[in-house]
Design a protein around this motif. Structure first.
Motif, PDB file in Angstrom:
ATOM      1  N   THR A 153      29.175  37.712  37.361  1.00  0.00           N
ATOM      2  CA  THR A 153      27.773  38.132  37.510  1.00  0.00           C
ATOM      3  C   THR A 153      27.313  38.163  38.962  1.00  0.00           C
ATOM      4  O   THR A 153      26.278  38.754  39.264  1.00  0.00           O
ATOM      5  CB  THR A 153      26.848  37.183  36.729  1.00  0.00           C
ATOM      6  N   TRP A 163      39.927  37.629  31.455  1.00  0.00           N
ATOM      7  CA  TRP A 163      38.781  37.212  30.638  1.00  0.00           C
ATOM      8  C   TRP A 163      37.603  36.803  31.529  1.00  0.00           C
ATOM      9  O   TRP A 163      36.457  37.176  31.279  1.00  0.00           O
ATOM     10  CB  TRP A 163      39.191  36.054  29.735  1.00  0.00           C
ATOM     11  N   ALA A 164      37.901  36.025  32.594  1.00  0.00           N
ATOM     12  CA  ALA A 164      36.832  35.568  33.495  1.00  0.00           C
ATOM     13  C   ALA A 164      36.180  36.737  34.226  1.00  0.00           C
ATOM     14  O   ALA A 164      34.972  36.720  34.491  1.00  0.00           O
ATOM     15  CB  ALA A 164      37.392  34.563  34.502  1.00  0.00           C
ATOM     16  N   SER A 216      31.100  34.636  42.498  1.00  0.00           N
ATOM     17  CA  SER A 216      31.982  34.345  41.364  1.00  0.00           C
ATOM     18  C   SER A 216      33.160  35.309  41.333  1.00  0.00           C
ATOM     19  O   SER A 216      34.286  34.919  41.006  1.00  0.00           O
ATOM     20  CB  SER A 216      31.192  34.419  40.054  1.00  0.00           C
ATOM     21  N   THR A 253      35.474  39.643  33.156  1.00  0.00           N
ATOM     22  CA  THR A 253      34.471  40.329  32.326  1.00  0.00           C
ATOM     23  C   THR A 253      33.149  39.592  32.326  1.00  0.00           C
ATOM     24  O   THR A 253      32.138  40.140  31.861  1.00  0.00           O
ATOM     25  CB  THR A 253      34.972  40.459  30.885  1.00  0.00           C
ATOM     26  N   ARG A 254      33.122  38.382  32.862  1.00  0.00           N
ATOM     27  CA  ARG A 254      31.895  37.581  32.890  1.00  0.00           C
ATOM     28  C   ARG A 254      31.379  37.348  34.301  1.00  0.00           C
ATOM     29  O   ARG A 254      30.502  36.511  34.522  1.00  0.00           O
ATOM     30  CB  ARG A 254      32.133  36.246  32.181  1.00  0.00           C
ATOM     31  N   ARG A 267      32.530  43.789  39.103  1.00  0.00           N
ATOM     32  CA  ARG A 267      33.270  43.346  37.920  1.00  0.00           C
ATOM     33  C   ARG A 267      34.550  44.160  37.744  1.00  0.00           C
ATOM     34  O   ARG A 267      35.595  43.630  37.372  1.00  0.00           O
ATOM     35  CB  ARG A 267      32.376  43.477  36.694  1.00  0.00           C
TER      36      ARG A 267
END
Length: 330
Positions: A60, A54-55, A64, A57-58, A5
Motif C-alpha cells: 500500500t 502474496w505480500a 512497504s 498484492t497487499r 504494486r
C-alpha cells in the motif's frame, strides 16, 4: 499505487521463477556434490518468492514495496552465493544467479544511488565466492565482473531513458498543447491529490471565461484568438502563487486551483486576475471554496460555474441599462 504494486509483484515473481529454475538445475544434476544442500537453499528461496508474491498484492506504500523487494533481493544474493559455492565456485553455472540479479537491479531500481549500492553489493557477493571458493581460471573473475558491469550499465541507461520518456508523455498528456496550462486530465489528477484524504478547508476554485472571445476569432482569425489565450494564461500565472494551478477546460474556459485559500483569498485572487487580464480581454470569474461549497472537484466546479453565469448575467443587464439610458438621452 498500482504501478508500485505491479513492480513489487514482478520482483517477487521473478525471484520465485529464478529459484524454480535453480531447483530444476539441481534435479538434472542430482548426482553432483552438495545437491541436498542446494535443493534446500533453492527451495527456501522459491518459498520466499511465493510468500513475496502474496505480500506484493497487499503493498500500500512505497516503503512497504521497497521492504518486500529488498528482502527478496537479499535472499536471492545469499542463495546465489551459497549455491555457487557448493557447486564448485564462480565457474559453476549456478553463478549465473549473480548476473540475473545484477540485470534485475539495473532494470527495476528507480533511484540511481540505490541502484549503484545494490550493484556493488551484488558484485561484492560474487567476489566473496571467488575468494572463498575453489580457484577459478586466470581472468575468469575479471571477465565475469566486466560482463556484469556492461550488462548493468546498458540496462540502467535504457531503463532511465524509458523512464524519462514515460515522464514526458505523462506530462504532455496532462497539458494543453496551445497554452501549456493543465488540461481536463491534468486537472483531474490534481484533484485526486487535493481530495485524497477528504475535503479540508480550501482549496478554492475560480472558473474564468473570456468575454466576447468568439468575436476575436470571427473578426481577427483563429491565430489571433490562440495568441490571446496564450497571453491570458501568461498574465494569469504572473499573479498566482507557485502552489496554485491553472487549467484550460474549454475554448476560452479556464479553472484556477488555489490551494489552502479561503473565500477572502479566492476573491482577492479573482480581483488580481481581472486586473492582470483587463488590458487583454474582459473576463468573468466565479468562485467556490471547499468544504463550504462542495467536497469534490465536480461539486466545486458546478458551484463556481453557476456563480460565473450569474456574473455574466449581471454584466449583460448592466450593459443593457447603460445602452438604454444612452439611447433615451439621445
Amino acid at each position: 499505487m498500482r504501478e508500485r504494486r505491479r513492480r513489487t509483484l514482478l520482483s517477487a515473481a521473478l525471484h520465485a521463477v529464478s529459484h524454480a529454475v535453480a531447483v530444476v538445475y539441481c534435479l538434472l544434476t542430482l548426482t553432483a556434490p552438495n545437491r541436498e544442500l542446494m535443493l534446500t537453499a533453492y527451495g527456501c528461496g522459491l518459498a520466499a518468492g511465493v510468500v513475496g508474491t502474496w505480500a506484493a498484492t497487499r503493498v500500500t506504500t512505497k516503503a512497504s514495496g521497497y521492504r518486500v523487494s529488498f528482502t527478496l533481493l537479499m535472499i536471492t544474493l545469499v542463495m546465489a552465493a551459497l549455491g555457487a559455492y557448493w557447486d564448485g565456485g564462480v565457474t559453476s553455472p549456478a553463478a549465473l544467479g549473480f548476473v540475473t540479479t545484477a540485470v534485475f537491479v539495473a532494470c527495476y531500481t528507480p533511484h540511481l544511488r540505490l541502484m549503484v549500492g545494490l550493484e556493488v553489493l551484488t558484485f561484492g557477493s560474487y567476489v566473496a565466492v571467488a575468494v572463498t571458493g575453489p580457484p577459478a581460471p586466470a581472468g575468469h573473475v575479471f571477465v565475469y565482473l566486466a560482463g556484469m558491469l556492461v550488462l548493468a550499465s546498458v540496462c540502467s541507461t535504457q531503463t532511465r531513458a524509458l523512464a524519462r520518456q514515460r515522464s514526458q508523455l505523462r506530462a504532455l498528456a496532462s497539458l494543453d498543447p496551445l497554452t501549456g496550462a493543465l488540461n481536463r486530465r491534468g486537472l483531474a489528477e490534481l484533484a485526486t491529490f487535493l481530495f485524497h484524504a477528504g475535503c479540508r478547508p480550501g482549496p478554492s476554485l475560480l472558473c474564468l471565461d473570456l468575454d466576447d472571445f468568439k468575436l476575436v476569432n470571427d473578426r481577427l482569425g483563429h491565430a489571433a484568438g490562440d495568441d490571446l489565450l496564450r497571453r491570458v494564461v501568461a498574465a494569469t500565472r504572473n499573479v498566482l502563487r507557485a502552489e496554485d494551478a491553472l487549467a484550460r477546460i474549454g475554448g476560452d474556459e479556464f479553472v484556477v486551483v488555489l490551494s489552502d485559500a479561503d473565500r477572502e483569498s479566492a476573491r482577492a485572487a479573482a480581483a488580481r486576475i481581472e486586473a492582470a487580464v483587463r488590458g487583454l480581454a474582459g473576463v468573468s470569474v466565479g468562485s467556490a471554496t471547499a468544504p463550504y461549497d462542495g467536497d469534490s472537484l465536480d461539486r466545486l466546479l458546478h458551484v463556481a460555474d453557476q456563480r460565473l453565469y450569474l456574473v455574466k448575467q449581471q454584466r449583460r443587464r448592466t450593459a443593457g441599462r447603460l445602452l438604454a439610458d444612452g439611447t433615451g438621452r439621445g
